[in-house]
Design a protein around this motif. Structure first.
Motif, PDB file in Angstrom:
ATOM      1  N   LEU A  95      45.518  46.106  40.124  1.00 52.65           N
ATOM      2  CA  LEU A  95      44.296  46.191  39.327  1.00 52.65           C
ATOM      3  C   LEU A  95      44.660  46.341  37.861  1.00 52.65           C
ATOM      4  CD1 LEU A  95      41.775  48.554  41.181  1.00 52.65           C
ATOM      5  CD2 LEU A  95      41.624  46.087  40.907  1.00 52.65           C
ATOM      6  N   THR A 116      44.914  41.422  37.343  1.00 51.23           N
ATOM      7  CA  THR A 116      44.393  41.844  38.643  1.00 51.23           C
ATOM      8  C   THR A 116      44.719  40.809  39.716  1.00 51.23           C
ATOM      9  OG1 THR A 116      42.594  43.209  37.769  1.00 51.23           O
ATOM     10  CG2 THR A 116      42.272  42.253  39.962  1.00 51.23           C
ATOM     11  N   ILE A 118      44.011  40.761  43.883  1.00 51.33           N
ATOM     12  CA  ILE A 118      43.503  41.400  45.099  1.00 51.33           C
ATOM     13  C   ILE A 118      43.696  40.420  46.247  1.00 51.33           C
ATOM     14  CG2 ILE A 118      41.509  42.444  46.218  1.00 51.33           C
ATOM     15  CD1 ILE A 118      40.439  43.141  43.450  1.00 51.33           C
ATOM     16  N   VAL A 122      37.301  42.199  48.976  1.00 49.87           N
ATOM     17  CA  VAL A 122      37.030  43.614  48.756  1.00 49.87           C
ATOM     18  C   VAL A 122      35.804  44.084  49.543  1.00 49.87           C
ATOM     19  CG1 VAL A 122      36.191  45.240  47.002  1.00 49.87           C
ATOM     20  CG2 VAL A 122      38.148  43.768  46.507  1.00 49.87           C
ATOM     21  N   VAL A 127      39.849  50.505  50.692  1.00 50.87           N
ATOM     22  CA  VAL A 127      40.726  50.332  49.539  1.00 50.87           C
ATOM     23  C   VAL A 127      41.336  51.669  49.155  1.00 50.87           C
ATOM     24  CG1 VAL A 127      40.835  49.693  47.093  1.00 50.87           C
ATOM     25  CG2 VAL A 127      39.396  48.378  48.661  1.00 50.87           C
ATOM     26  N   LEU A 129      43.330  53.130  45.978  1.00 50.76           N
ATOM     27  CA  LEU A 129      43.864  52.979  44.628  1.00 50.76           C
ATOM     28  C   LEU A 129      45.150  53.789  44.525  1.00 50.76           C
ATOM     29  CD1 LEU A 129      40.597  53.397  42.498  1.00 50.76           C
ATOM     30  CD2 LEU A 129      41.642  51.284  43.356  1.00 50.76           C
ATOM     31  N   LEU A 147      37.489  47.424  40.076  1.00 46.83           N
ATOM     32  CA  LEU A 147      37.392  47.121  41.505  1.00 46.83           C
ATOM     33  C   LEU A 147      35.993  46.620  41.871  1.00 46.83           C
ATOM     34  CD1 LEU A 147      38.486  47.227  44.426  1.00 46.83           C
ATOM     35  CD2 LEU A 147      37.817  49.639  44.478  1.00 46.83           C
ATOM     36  N   VAL A 156      36.697  53.873  49.261  1.00 43.45           N
ATOM     37  CA  VAL A 156      37.745  53.869  48.243  1.00 43.45           C
ATOM     38  C   VAL A 156      38.403  55.240  48.223  1.00 43.45           C
ATOM     39  CG1 VAL A 156      38.347  53.502  45.817  1.00 43.45           C
ATOM     40  CG2 VAL A 156      36.450  52.227  46.836  1.00 43.45           C
TER      41      VAL A 156
END
Length: 217
Positions: A95, A116, A118, A122, A127, A129, A147, A156
């Motif tokens: 990210l 970024t 991914i 998403v 997820v 971080l 995100l 998250v």
């Protein structure tokens, strides 16, 4: 002046193992995990955690046959999927929070920034971080903004190698490898060497030049 504190590879690798074990235990049945390293400090950490989780979330024969170096090679090449339980996968990405920092006006985007990346959708994903140091919480806020520009994950979480305290925002890590209290006139410098993990180090040292308006992490 505060005395410099240094942690070597042994303590760092043990912390990485604890992080991976905690994530694996919580997500034993989670189908797909996205580990997104916050550029730049979280990129190598996410790769290392992904390699460990590939082993922890794999069938026993694979865990016995693969050493850490072999597994990290599979992660780097994007391979190893066939070795996993077909219901489980762990993907690492990046990210870039440059355009979401609240101090971008006074801090231009570095030339060596990582864009970024991914590796999966998403939306509806779990997820995690990943970053090397947690300080004020502003970096995490910026990462969340980046995100959610890409979709709406189901969950998250936050994994941190070193928590130095000093929060300015209501942010807490779900997984913490090390707790290293540091004052505002100190900095925590993390080095995770991609080519030679034996050179990994964390230093808590006096900040060479402190600017109150530039609180990071």
């Amino acid at each position: 002046m505060a005395k410099t504190q240094t942690l070597g590879p042994g303590e760092i690798h043990a912390a990485l193992d604890r992080l991976a074990a905690a994530i694996s235990a919580r997500h034993a049945s989670t189908g797909k995990l996205l580990l997104l390293g916050i550029a730049n400090g979280g990129i190598e950490l996410a790769r290392r955690l992904s390699a460990r989780l590939l082993v922890l979330r794999s069938p026993e024969p694979f865990r016995q046959a693969q050493g850490p170096e072999q597994v990290e090679g599979l992660v780097e090449r994007g391979e190893g999927g066939s070795a996993l339980d077909s219901r489980l996968s762990t993907l690492a990405g990046t990210l870039d929070i440059s355009f979401h920092r609240d101090d971008i006006g006074g801090n231009p985007i570095p030339k060596e920034f990582a864009p970024t990346h991914i590796p999966a959708d998403v939306n509806g994903a779990t997820v995690i971080l990943v970053d090397d140091v947690l300080f004020s919480g502003r970096t995490v806020k910026a990462a969340l903004n980046e995100l959610f520009d890409h979709g709406r994950p189901a969950t998250v979480e936050l994994a941190i190698l070193a928590d130095r305290g000093g929060r300015r925002l209501p942010v807490a890590a779900d997984y913490t490898g090390l707790t290293l209290p540091a004052s505002d006139d100190e900095k925590v410098v993390v080095r995770l060497d991609p080519a030679n993990p034996a050179r990994d180090a964390i230093r808590v040292e006096a900040a060479a030049s402190l600017r109150k308006s530039r609180v990071k992490n």
